[in-house]
Enzyme design. Structure first.
Site, short mmCIF file in Angstrom:
data_model
loop_
_atom_site.label_atom_id
_atom_site.label_comp_id
_atom_site.label_asym_id
_atom_site.label_seq_id
_atom_site.Cartn_x
_atom_site.Cartn_y
_atom_site.Cartn_z
N SER A 605 -14.33 -36.85 44.90
CA SER A 605 -15.34 -37.89 45.02
C SER A 605 -15.36 -38.43 46.46
O SER A 605 -15.58 -37.65 47.39
CB SER A 605 -15.07 -39.00 43.99
OG SER A 605 -16.17 -39.87 43.89
N HIS A 721 -18.15 -36.58 35.94
CA HIS A 721 -17.58 -36.78 37.28
C HIS A 721 -16.10 -36.45 37.32
O HIS A 721 -15.57 -36.08 38.36
CB HIS A 721 -17.82 -38.23 37.71
CG HIS A 721 -17.45 -38.49 39.14
ND1 HIS A 721 -17.94 -37.74 40.19
CD2 HIS A 721 -16.62 -39.41 39.70
CE1 HIS A 721 -17.45 -38.21 41.33
NE2 HIS A 721 -16.64 -39.20 41.06
#
Length: 753
Positions: A605, A721
């Site tokens: 991320s 995610h």
């Protein structure tokens, strides 16, 4: 074709909302990969996956994946629980239940070695029955009437592991969803949040049924949804501008202190909170960067920047309290509960019924204080007692067992959990009770108004590797501007400082997220205990068998030292996070722990952006890069998935002046011909609706087109995610990253080294 940041496409005649020209976008030959679910694009993904799996999915990988899966599926690990009423609730995944079981037990049973679990919802069975790959994202109970059991809950289920959830009402007594035909709540899949207002009413922020979205893809409106209504029929109670990040709604149901809130979350670090007061919304008068929370009669404040009120300045990262109703009426009588210093920061806080628990970090080691509002210290603050539960270089967190406990008795509602972990210390769960008493030690040296506390071990995690062979050290590197940057090193006690140790350097450096010591059986098995017999030394001789070194860097942009540590690397100062990480890498090399050919880094991320900049700006320091679910194209990140919501962190690339500094840390635009780049593994997930998979796709495609060798890409077709929605996917994800780094850094055959 090689593309650089200087290759500008003709600027369209567009303007920003402020009426200024939009910065031109560089040429992007891979923009076609932004169609996430396109047939041609997914064919490219499958081709890349097959190529990567051919490289990595060998016999060693199979053993490694099985070892990690054994850790994740272990039935001996702690089943963490959440108390509501008389029951203790847990969500559990293992080999037989990969999607998980939502279940509950009693306290007496939980204390046993083999608790008797009452299964409320089997997600695997639900997925099979409904033909949907559900991922459980939590349950939110309705507070029952006094004396009644907890019965109704709103269950959040994601169809693919992404951030969008379907919210459905569930009855724990019947162990079934409440039929929508009979008035049961069942909200379509969307991003947003849900809060109970009463037994027949929900407060909902959602993007479903045509409700408007913000530019960040989150909810713009809040509605009051009554049983039997659709979202389109519900009363709209709140709306925010499109360019703000998201709308949130919440109701505090504490008896005697019932309050309804709406939040206009302007960006990641600024928000306006309003409370329903005399049948209208009253904005709580604070700067937008002040974090607010409430508990009974108290309103709490944590400013992100220094806050001046009536001539008194309260430092960023401090914690203040005021009487809730008095503050709304205009009083500004604060009690200072915590003031940071250069070594100590406030990470979180939790209320029991009568006491406030502060979770602090002192040079990234935990410290816990208990505050008693009923007694004052010598400075006029709440009496504060250190909780003796935090060994050095460990992460220990304290939080209330049941913040809704309304039982009678002096100690009722004052139980707390302690969760303690360290790199070589398996997680331990303890339970304690706070009560009035004389403390053995208080911060101001006194003994009046102390808090007595007792805690005992409830559960301990099993050991997954031989922790006794390893030691944890903390070191400090000096960054480019002279800042001391801490990092943790986990390595064998007989570590040779000869520069030949395969070393994995991990970091994040964003959004005020702190990286703290944490036990990982997967890291222990996959990295620390992994051995190679043939790492050659500089003179060509074979070194002895050695395992890996694991390092966590506490760089700026994180929250290890509070808001100032974070803001030091915001927007135009982003380079400081990268300089800090590079300083740690150099420090490891200078100490003889490793060398560039044996040093790899990993991040996901925002951490993917970090290691993407290591790849493009500091390639000489690393032998391998593992870059997960990353931000990499910083020119278009605001147009992809939820990227618009991070402008406060990185800046707005549409604004020419801001693009000038953003382009300096946009890895997709920093690739150059003639540079020897480290081996690179870029991984992502198709269903990631936060960062999205396209930045990873485009980076891999550009690197391969430039002829850069040893560039590998893998995209999980589910998992959100996190890249994984069950233990099997998580084991595969971790195993590929670990196996890639080991092959590249330990000199395995076929690594290219």
């Amino acid at each position: 074709m090689t593309t650089t940041a200087a290759d500008q496409a003709p600027a369209p005649d567009n303007e920003t909302a402020q009426g200024t020209a939009i910065a031109p976008e560089p040429v992007d030959e891979n923009i076609w990969l932004e169609d996430i679910h396109g047939e041609e694009q997914l064919a490219w993904v499958r081709e890349q996956n097959a190529r990567t799996e051919d490289l990595l999915d060998d016999a060693d990988y199979t053993v490694l994946e099985a070892g990690i899966l054994e850790v994740l599926d272990s039935t001996d690990r702690i089943a963490m629980v959440n108390k509501r009423g008389e029951h203790y609730y847990n969500f559990w995944k293992d080999q037989q239940n990969p999607k998980g079981l939502w279940r509950r037990t009693t306290w007496e049973s939980y204390l046993s070695d083999a608790p008797e679990w009452d299964v409320l919802l089997d997600i695997d069975a639900l997925a099979a029955a409904e033909g949907e790959e559900w991922v459980f994202h939590g349950a939110n109970f309705l507070r029952p009437a006094e004396g009644e059991p907890h019965r109704l809950a709103i269950i959040a289920l994601s169809p693919d592991g992404g951030d969008a959830n379907r919210h459905r009402e569930f009855d724990v007594e019947t162990r079934a969803f409440v039929d929508p035909a009979a008035g049961g709540f069942d909200l379509p899949t969307a991003k947003g949040n849900v809060s109970w207002l009463d037994a027949d009413t929900l407060l909902v922020a959602s993007t479903a049924d045509g409700l408007p979205k913000t530019s960040s893809s989150y909810a713009r409106t809040g509605v009051k949804l009554r049983r039997g209504q659709s979202l389109t029929e519900a009363e709209r109670i709140f709306e925010i501008p499109e360019d703000h990040m998201m709308a949130l709604v919440a109701h505090d149901s504490t008896p005697g202190f019932e309050r309804t809130f709406v939040v206009d979350w302007i960006d990641f670090f600024n928000r306006t909170t309003s409370v329903l007061h005399d049948d209208s919304w009253l904005a709580i008068d604070v700067p937008t960067d002040v974090n607010l929370s409430s508990h009974r009669e108290w309103l709490m404040f944590r400013p992100r920047q220094d806050w001046n009120v009536d001539g008194t300045t309260y430092p960023a990262g401090s914690l203040l309290a005021a009487d809730f109703e008095g503050y709304l009426a205009g009083a500004r009588d604060f009690t200072v509960l915590f003031t940071p210093d250069e070594h100590t920061s406030l990470q979180s806080w939790s209320w029991t019924r009568n006491y406030l628990l502060l979770n602090l970090l002192h040079d990234v080691s935990s410290e816990i204080r208990v505050l008693d509002p009923a007694h004052k210290d010598s400075a006029g603050g709440w009496a504060s007692t250190l909780l003796d539960a935090c060994p050095p270089l460990h992460d220990v967190n304290a939080y209330a067992v049941d913040d809704e406990d309304e039982a009678e008795g002096d100690d009722a509602g004052n139980d707390y959990w302690l969760v303690a972990t360290g790199f070589t210390t398996p997680t331990t769960l303890m339970r304690g009770t706070l009560s009035p008493g004389i403390a053995s030690y208080t911060l101001d040296g006194g003994h009046d108004g102390g808090v007595a506390s007792t805690h005992a071990v409830v559960k301990s995690s099993p050991s997954f590797f031989n922790e006794a062979d390893y030691e944890v050290q903390q070191h400090f590197a000096t960054s480019a501007d002279g800042t001391r940057v801490p990092y943790f090193q986990v390595a064998s006690k007989d570590l040779d400082l000869d520069g030949e140790n395969p070393t994995q350097l991990s970091g994040y450096g964003g959004f005020e997220v702190s990286r703290t010591p944490a036990y990982s059986g997967a890291i222990g098995r996959a990295w620390l205990e992994r051995r190679t017999e043939s790492i050659p030394s500089e003179d060509g001789s074979a070194a002895h068998s050695r395992g890996g070194v694991y390092v966590v860097a506490n760089i700026r942009g994180g929250g290890e030292y509070g808001p100032a540590w974070h803001s030091a690397a915001l927007q135009a100062n982003r380079h400081r996070a990268f300089e800090d990480f590079a300083a740690v890498a150099r420090h490891l090399i200078s100490r003889g722990v490793t060398s560039p050919r044996r040093l790899g880094c990993v991040g996901g991320s925002n951490g993917g952006l970090l290691v993407g900049n290591m790849l493009t700006q500091y390639p000489e320091l690393f032998g391998a890069i593992s870059c997960g679910v990353p931000l990499l194209d910083m020119r278009r990140y605001t147009k992809l998935s939820a990227g618009y919501s991070w402008i406060a962190e990185y800046g707005d690339p549409d604004v020419p002046e801001q693009w000038e500094y953003i382009r300096t840390f946009s890895p997709y635009h920093l690739l150059r011909d003639g540079v020897e780049y480290p081996e690179t593994f870029i991984w992502t997930a198709t269903s990631d609706d936060r960062v999205g998979p396209v930045q990873a796709r485009k980076m891999a495609a550009r690197m391969q087109a430039m002829g850069i060798p040893n560039v590998w890409f893998h995209e999980a077709l589910e998992g959100g995610h996190a890249g994984a929605s069950d233990n099997r996917q998580a084991a595969s994800l971790q195993a590929r990253s670990q196996h890639f780094l080991w092959r590249a850094l330990a000199g395995k055959e076929g690594s290219g080294h």
